[in-house]
Design an enzyme around this catalytic site. Structure first.
Site, short mmCIF file in Angstrom:
data_model
loop_
_atom_site.label_atom_id
_atom_site.label_comp_id
_atom_site.label_asym_id
_atom_site.label_seq_id
_atom_site.Cartn_x
_atom_site.Cartn_y
_atom_site.Cartn_z
N SER A 145 0.84 -1.15 0.10
CA SER A 145 -0.02 0.01 -0.09
C SER A 145 0.82 1.32 -0.05
O SER A 145 1.73 1.30 -0.78
CB SER A 145 -1.07 -0.24 1.17
OG SER A 145 -2.06 0.89 1.07
N ASP A 191 -8.35 -4.77 -6.44
CA ASP A 191 -7.84 -4.35 -4.99
C ASP A 191 -8.81 -3.15 -4.83
O ASP A 191 -8.90 -2.16 -5.88
CB ASP A 191 -6.25 -3.70 -5.43
CG ASP A 191 -5.67 -3.13 -4.17
OD1 ASP A 191 -6.33 -2.42 -3.36
OD2 ASP A 191 -4.75 -3.69 -3.71
N HIS A 212 -6.93 -6.33 -0.94
CA HIS A 212 -5.85 -5.33 -0.81
C HIS A 212 -4.67 -5.82 -0.46
O HIS A 212 -4.50 -6.16 0.64
CB HIS A 212 -6.31 -4.07 0.28
CG HIS A 212 -5.48 -2.77 0.00
ND1 HIS A 212 -4.94 -2.31 -1.00
CD2 HIS A 212 -4.78 -2.25 1.15
CE1 HIS A 212 -4.08 -1.28 -0.75
NE2 HIS A 212 -4.01 -1.21 0.75
#
Length: 535
Positions: A255, A474, A504
């Site tokens: 991320s 995602d 994710h």
């Protein structure tokens, strides 16, 4: 030029959320079994650690030897006290903790320092093939690596055969001079506010809260606020590389951690060893484009969730919109005398979309709310917001906002949101669009520190190949961002891998192809063929 600021707003979260959330709500969690490398496959070898490279300008070359040559005092870890209250626990005996010193201000490298908290588990392999240290960042920004890595350690068990697994709290986060802006009661009030204001009174309250948050940060953490940006965190990582004894940085970022990795590769291209990005931030998107991308990504995830239950995407969206409109008129009762507001319900819906394994929990929560009980949606929101059963919050979201606003120079106004963005975002996602559009103006409103960048560059000419893994489902960092990251890193540097799946983060799903590809790269230096697709 690649623009900073994408994917980091109230809807951003740690890549580890999908794993920790299911523990908190008692659902079926993502597997955290060790990811064993599989034999076979094709690919070329990445340069081994320590390969000689031509000299390049080094942004930390002026640092005193007292910092670059410091010896870390590793010791038994205590339970983390400043991160993820829902999950804080004392790590097992295989974990050791230490603190490294870095400059508070890299413009004055011989001046005041601050401590960066570290945690590690030593490599287990006894075959003499240890590669080095593998540094992790699980995203946010604001995520504590010291708290998160032990919780996910089993997932990386086979990487530990050749690496010391190392987590850290970036500057301004948790044990590393955490940013603190308000207390628990103030946070409760703030999170319950209407984050999609419909009236002048609601709008006034929304921006008054944003101003109060910034003022609280300045009052409690004013010294560090100007120095918590991603550039400084990337320079810290190079200090960590040196004090850990590695000639090259080996790194696994999720991320926001992919953006941090990209900035490191740009600043220190010749120091890049084996570097993996998963759940990738789009480096070409400014704050507006990044928020719009998230609206699109969460809407895609909601649509896929609806279809998985036999409902059309349109009907699923309409169902959620009806619930949110109902809550906007009248919050629902929840356990403990609390109430589920529209804003908290939206957070509770966002949280389980991070992992397909949490979709059954979302189904139960929506049904309960439609029947008048907001308890489960509120529990999901609490988990996402790092609120424990005693009402205590971690400061992860304080740090997240501080880093985002330190990085991003843009400060959209309420007028700009109404005139330019609100209708467009609502068209992209009737559920998440209005929230993310208003967030553009509220996130850094009245922020006490000027943002450092409008544009930044993640290009890394001369760096070793970097593995970039993007998931087609995602929700928080949509797939297209991974393609752009690979392009921006540069030809011969960014190596793109597609994961056709939900969630994710691809590696935490345990997908055999993704695990095999990533492990072969990190453990054996095998670079996958261009355009590799895992499904």
């Amino acid at each position: 030029m690649a623009r900073r600021g994408a994917g980091r707003s109230r809807a951003s979260a740690l890549a580890v959320t999908a794993v920790l959330l299911t523990v908190a709500v008692g659902g079926c969690g993502t597997s955290t079994k060790p990811s064993r490398p599989e034999t076979g496959g094709t690919g070329t070898a990445a340069p081994p650690p320590g390969t000689a490279q031509p000299p390049a300008p080094d942004p930390t070359s002026a640092l005193p030897a007292a910092l670059t040559g410091q010896k870390l005092a590793w010791k038994e870890c205590a339970a983390p006290t400043k991160a993820q209250g829902n999950e804080a626990q004392r790590p097992g005996q295989e974990w050791q903790c230490a603190t490294a010193r870095v400059p508070l201000d890299y413009a004055a490298p011989k001046g005041e320092t601050l401590g960066i908290a570290l945690i590690r588990a030593r490599a287990t392999g006894g075959d003499g093939k240890r590669v080095g240290s593998l540094l992790f960042n699980f995203g946010g920004p604001g995520g504590s690596g010291v708290a998160s890595l032990p919780l996910m350690g089993d997932m990386f068990g086979y990487l530990r055969e050749r690496y010391d697994l190392v987590g850290f709290d970036p500057r301004g986060v948790a044990e590393s001079a955490e940013v603190v802006c308000r207390d628990d009661k103030q946070t409760d009030v703030s999170l319950a506010l209407d984050s999609t204001p419909d009236t002048p009174a609601e709008e006034k309250a929304y921006f008054a809260d944003a101003k109060a948050f910034g003022e609280g940060c300045a009052r409690r953490s004013g010294k560090i606020l100007p120095h918590v940006g991603t550039d400084d965190a990337a320079r810290d990582m190079d200090v960590l590389r040196q004090v850990l004894g590695d000639r090259k940085l080996h790194y696994f970022g999720f991320s926001y951690g992919t953006e941090l990795g990209g900035v490191y590769a740009h600043l220190f291209p010749k120091k890049v060893g084996r570097l993996v990005m998963d759940a990738v931030v789009d480096p070409t998107a400014d704050g507006v484009a990044g928020a719009r991308n998230q609206a699109l990504g969460f809407q895609r995830a909601l649509d896929n969730y609806s279809r998985s239950g036999g409902t059309s995407a349109k009907a699923g969206t309409e169902r959620v919109v009806r619930l949110l409109e109902r809550l906007d008129r009248e919050p629902l009762p929840a356990s403990g005398g609390r109430r589920l507001t529209q804003s908290l319900a939206l957070t509770g819906i966002i949280a389980p979309l991070y992992s397909k394994d949490s979709w059954p929990t979302l189904t139960r929560a929506l049904k309960a709310a439609e029947n008048g009980d907001g308890t489960l949606l509120l529990l999901l929101a609490d988990s996402y917001n790092d609120r424990d059963s005693q009402g205590h919050y971690s400061t992860a979201h304080h740090s997240q906002r501080a880093v985002s606003c330190a990085d991003t120079a843009a400060r959209p106004t309420a007028e700009q949101v109404r005139a330019t963005h609100l209708a467009d975002f609502r068209k992209v996602s009737p559920v998440f669009g209005p929230f993310l559009a208003w967030d553009l103006a509220g996130w850094c409103a009245s922020w006490p520190v000027k943002g450092a960048h409008t544009d930044t560059d993640v290009s890394a000419p001369g760096a070793a190949p970097v593995l970039v893994v993007g998931g087609t489902g995602d929700p928080a960092t949509p797939f297209e961002g991974s393609q752009r990251m690979a392009e921006e890193l540069g030809k011969g540097v960014g190596v793109h891998v597609t994961f056709q799946g939900e969630g994710h983060g691809a590696y935490p799903t345990g997908n055999a192809c993704v695990v095999r590809t990533v492990n072969a790269y990190l453990l054996d230096g095998k670079i996958p063929a261009a355009g590799t697709v895992c499904s």
